[in-house]
Design a protein around this motif. Structure first.
Motif, mmCIF file in Angstrom:
data_model
loop_
_atom_site.group_PDB
_atom_site.id
_atom_site.type_symbol
_atom_site.label_atom_id
_atom_site.label_comp_id
_atom_site.label_asym_id
_atom_site.label_seq_id
_atom_site.Cartn_x
_atom_site.Cartn_y
_atom_site.Cartn_z
ATOM 1 N N HIS A 118 0.806 -1.232 0.000
ATOM 2 C CA HIS A 118 0.000 0.000 0.000
ATOM 3 C C HIS A 118 0.837 1.278 0.000
ATOM 4 C CE1 HIS A 118 -3.399 -2.650 0.633
ATOM 5 N NE2 HIS A 118 -2.770 -3.163 1.677
ATOM 6 N N ILE A 119 2.042 1.173 -0.555
ATOM 7 C CA ILE A 119 2.827 2.378 -0.793
ATOM 8 C C ILE A 119 2.381 2.980 -2.118
ATOM 9 C CG2 ILE A 119 5.142 3.237 -1.265
ATOM 10 C CD1 ILE A 119 6.197 0.868 0.444
ATOM 11 N N LEU A 120 2.075 2.095 -3.044
ATOM 12 C CA LEU A 120 1.537 2.503 -4.343
ATOM 13 C C LEU A 120 0.103 2.029 -4.469
ATOM 14 C CD1 LEU A 120 4.474 1.575 -6.755
ATOM 15 C CD2 LEU A 120 3.943 3.812 -5.749
ATOM 16 N N LEU A 121 -0.582 2.634 -5.439
ATOM 17 C CA LEU A 121 -1.946 2.227 -5.738
ATOM 18 C C LEU A 121 -2.047 1.980 -7.238
ATOM 19 C CD1 LEU A 121 -4.480 1.988 -3.937
ATOM 20 C CD2 LEU A 121 -5.190 4.180 -4.876
ATOM 21 N N GLU A 122 -2.639 0.862 -7.623
ATOM 22 C CA GLU A 122 -2.891 0.598 -9.031
ATOM 23 C C GLU A 122 -4.163 1.314 -9.435
ATOM 24 O OE1 GLU A 122 -3.012 -3.562 -9.824
ATOM 25 O OE2 GLU A 122 -0.895 -3.866 -9.349
ATOM 26 N N VAL A 123 -4.065 2.123 -10.471
ATOM 27 C CA VAL A 123 -5.237 2.849 -10.959
ATOM 28 C C VAL A 123 -5.670 2.234 -12.278
ATOM 29 C CG1 VAL A 123 -6.129 5.078 -11.687
ATOM 30 C CG2 VAL A 123 -4.426 4.957 -9.866
ATOM 31 N N THR A 124 -6.833 1.623 -12.274
ATOM 32 C CA THR A 124 -7.332 0.983 -13.495
ATOM 33 C C THR A 124 -8.403 1.852 -14.119
ATOM 34 O OG1 THR A 124 -8.846 -0.259 -12.097
ATOM 35 C CG2 THR A 124 -6.849 -1.375 -12.792
ATOM 36 N N LEU A 125 -8.094 2.361 -15.301
ATOM 37 C CA LEU A 125 -9.056 3.178 -16.026
ATOM 38 C C LEU A 125 -9.524 2.401 -17.245
ATOM 39 C CD1 LEU A 125 -7.054 6.527 -15.885
ATOM 40 C CD2 LEU A 125 -8.910 5.797 -14.404
ATOM 41 N N PRO A 126 -10.811 2.513 -17.555
ATOM 42 C CA PRO A 126 -11.361 1.740 -18.671
ATOM 43 C C PRO A 126 -10.553 1.913 -19.957
ATOM 44 C CG PRO A 126 -12.975 3.346 -17.800
ATOM 45 C CD PRO A 126 -11.801 3.356 -16.903
ATOM 46 N N GLY A 127 -10.124 0.810 -20.546
ATOM 47 C CA GLY A 127 -9.447 0.845 -21.834
ATOM 48 C C GLY A 127 -8.012 1.322 -21.795
ATOM 49 N N GLN A 128 -7.410 1.398 -20.627
ATOM 50 C CA GLN A 128 -6.024 1.833 -20.539
ATOM 51 C C GLN A 128 -5.188 0.824 -19.760
ATOM 52 O OE1 GLN A 128 -5.359 5.872 -19.339
ATOM 53 N NE2 GLN A 128 -7.378 6.559 -19.989
ATOM 54 N N LYS A 129 -3.873 0.919 -19.945
ATOM 55 C CA LYS A 129 -2.984 0.080 -19.156
ATOM 56 C C LYS A 129 -3.025 0.545 -17.697
ATOM 57 C CE LYS A 129 0.790 -1.272 -20.640
ATOM 58 N NZ LYS A 129 2.203 -1.515 -21.024
ATOM 59 N N VAL A 130 -2.803 -0.383 -16.803
ATOM 60 C CA VAL A 130 -2.775 -0.041 -15.383
ATOM 61 C C VAL A 130 -1.765 1.076 -15.135
ATOM 62 C CG1 VAL A 130 -2.050 -0.850 -13.119
ATOM 63 C CG2 VAL A 130 -3.489 -2.293 -14.545
ATOM 64 N N LYS A 131 -2.173 2.044 -14.351
ATOM 65 C CA LYS A 131 -1.263 3.107 -13.970
ATOM 66 C C LYS A 131 -0.994 3.031 -12.473
ATOM 67 C CE LYS A 131 -2.138 6.226 -17.724
ATOM 68 N NZ LYS A 131 -3.008 5.302 -18.493
ATOM 69 N N TYR A 132 0.150 3.601 -12.075
ATOM 70 C CA TYR A 132 0.516 3.590 -10.659
ATOM 71 C C TYR A 132 0.584 5.014 -10.135
ATOM 72 C CZ TYR A 132 1.503 -1.309 -11.299
ATOM 73 O OH TYR A 132 1.375 -2.648 -11.562
ATOM 74 N N GLU A 133 0.180 5.160 -8.888
ATOM 75 C CA GLU A 133 0.303 6.450 -8.225
ATOM 76 C C GLU A 133 0.761 6.206 -6.797
ATOM 77 O OE1 GLU A 133 -3.496 8.410 -7.921
ATOM 78 O OE2 GLU A 133 -4.368 6.821 -6.703
ATOM 79 N N LEU A 134 1.304 7.257 -6.157
ATOM 80 C CA LEU A 134 1.630 7.146 -4.749
ATOM 81 C C LEU A 134 0.339 7.087 -3.966
ATOM 82 C CD1 LEU A 134 4.561 9.665 -4.118
ATOM 83 C CD2 LEU A 134 4.648 7.254 -4.786
ATOM 84 N N LYS A 135 0.308 6.249 -2.963
ATOM 85 C CA LYS A 135 -0.865 6.159 -2.105
ATOM 86 C C LYS A 135 -0.977 7.449 -1.290
ATOM 87 C CE LYS A 135 -4.166 3.943 0.182
ATOM 88 N NZ LYS A 135 -3.879 2.614 0.761
ATOM 89 N N LYS A 136 -2.139 8.052 -1.344
ATOM 90 C CA LYS A 136 -2.354 9.263 -0.543
ATOM 91 C C LYS A 136 -3.797 9.288 -0.051
ATOM 92 C CE LYS A 136 -2.042 11.020 -5.177
ATOM 93 N NZ LYS A 136 -1.296 11.813 -6.156
ATOM 94 N N GLU A 137 -4.327 10.460 0.196
ATOM 95 C CA GLU A 137 -5.719 10.545 0.633
ATOM 96 C C GLU A 137 -6.621 9.891 -0.417
ATOM 97 O OE1 GLU A 137 -6.146 11.987 3.690
ATOM 98 O OE2 GLU A 137 -3.960 11.924 3.449
ATOM 99 N N PRO A 138 -7.730 9.289 0.031
ATOM 100 C CA PRO A 138 -8.703 8.748 -0.929
ATOM 101 C C PRO A 138 -9.201 9.853 -1.854
ATOM 102 C CG PRO A 138 -9.236 8.025 1.298
ATOM 103 C CD PRO A 138 -8.146 9.048 1.421
ATOM 104 N N HIS A 139 -9.337 9.526 -3.114
ATOM 105 C CA HIS A 139 -9.831 10.507 -4.074
ATOM 106 C C HIS A 139 -10.409 9.804 -5.285
ATOM 107 C CE1 HIS A 139 -5.622 9.716 -5.216
ATOM 108 N NE2 HIS A 139 -6.069 9.823 -6.462
ATOM 109 N N ILE A 140 -11.160 10.561 -6.058
ATOM 110 C CA ILE A 140 -11.699 10.004 -7.296
ATOM 111 C C ILE A 140 -10.869 10.538 -8.459
ATOM 112 C CG2 ILE A 140 -13.978 10.050 -6.248
ATOM 113 C CD1 ILE A 140 -14.662 12.176 -8.480
ATOM 114 N N HIS A 141 -11.109 9.999 -9.644
ATOM 115 C CA HIS A 141 -10.370 10.439 -10.831
ATOM 116 C C HIS A 141 -11.303 11.020 -11.887
ATOM 117 C CE1 HIS A 141 -7.217 7.615 -9.206
ATOM 118 N NE2 HIS A 141 -6.584 8.757 -9.327
#
Ligand SMILES: [Mn+2]
Ligand SMILES: [Mn+2]
Ligand SMILES: [Zn+2]
Ligand SMILES: [Zn+2]
Lengths: 138, 138
Positions: free
Chosen positions: B64-87
DNA sequence: AACTTAAATAGGAATTATTCTTATTTGAAA
DNA sequence: TTTCAAATAAGAATAATTCCTATTTAAGTT
């Protein structure tokens, strides 16, 4: 029961046995990934090629007959396009459930606060279903 | 500026140059996929192995240092884990923006109506950002 | 019902993505 | 410093996806 022949032809796609079988299998499964779908279909359709699967899943998604469902940490799953809905994913048993949730107010809020026009939304709640909650208590 | 050394050690991971470089690059990019990340890092770190990338992205996501961000039709992206948020994802320019949105009420509603315990949520709104709206008008 | 043809398929090759293996290196604790 | 489990680089192995092409087929036309 949907009329797949009609759906396909309305989208300028030939109603091939392969496509109809793919749609039937997805409808039956609800949400299913490429591998499981292919294994299922092969049982009753031994000559089906994997390339045919990939090509058709892409095409039918492009034409909005299918929808790609991306859940965190899982392979892309496919479902028949239907009413907009959110997904409840159980961490315990893995079950994926469709639910409707009215979020118009949140979308409005988001649009106004951010100068952003929302055209589509994608919502997944993960947690524990009824059954898996009960099991934890035992 | 986060202290990556500390973050890693708190999670029983050695603070290697590779890991720190990965975290810095992700922090700088915001949301980035494996390929772009690897290409970026290679410029200043020519011996970095792709396997090291994959291994560390998985490990740091697990911790849980990183978060996998899965967006429809895109390759998985990574972000630093921080406050909960939407995209917010713009269909025009592809920009991905972090926004906070209070959805406690919707989660409550969903839990009560469905006998489901929500532990995590994942929300993506796709549409048009300010700039891309304006461009359409021209 | 046969004819026609663009679209689609099967099968396999090619490419791309990801994981695995192992000899070597390194972070950090003592 | 010395020590050593953990981590890395490099490349092999495997898995996932796309591409190629000769053959087949759906569906419109006669
Ligand atoms: Mn669904
Ligand atoms: Mn984000
Ligand atoms: Zn469950
Ligand atoms: Zn934009």
């Amino acid at each position: 029961m949907s009329n797949y022949q009609e759906i396909l032809q309305n989208n300028n796609l030939k109603a091939t046995h392969q496509r109809i079988a793919i749609l039937e299998a997805i409808d039956h499964a609800g949400h299913i990934d490429v591998d499981k779908l292919f294994k299922n279909l092969r049982k009753h359709f031994p000559t089906l090629a994997l390339g045919t699967m990939y090509r058709n899943l892409s095409e039918m998604s492009d034409k909005h007959i299918l929808l790609e469902v991306t859940l965190p940490g899982q392979k892309v799953k496919y479902e028949l396009k239907k009413e907009p809905h959110i997904h409840l994913v159980c961490n315990g048993c893995g079950k994926i459930e469709d639910r409707t949730l009215d979020i118009e107010d949140k979308i409005k809020e988001c649009e106004e606060e951010n100068d952003f026009t929302v055209l589509d939304s994608n919502i997944v709640f993960t947690g524990l279903c009824q059954k898996c909650q009960d099991q934890k208590k035992v």
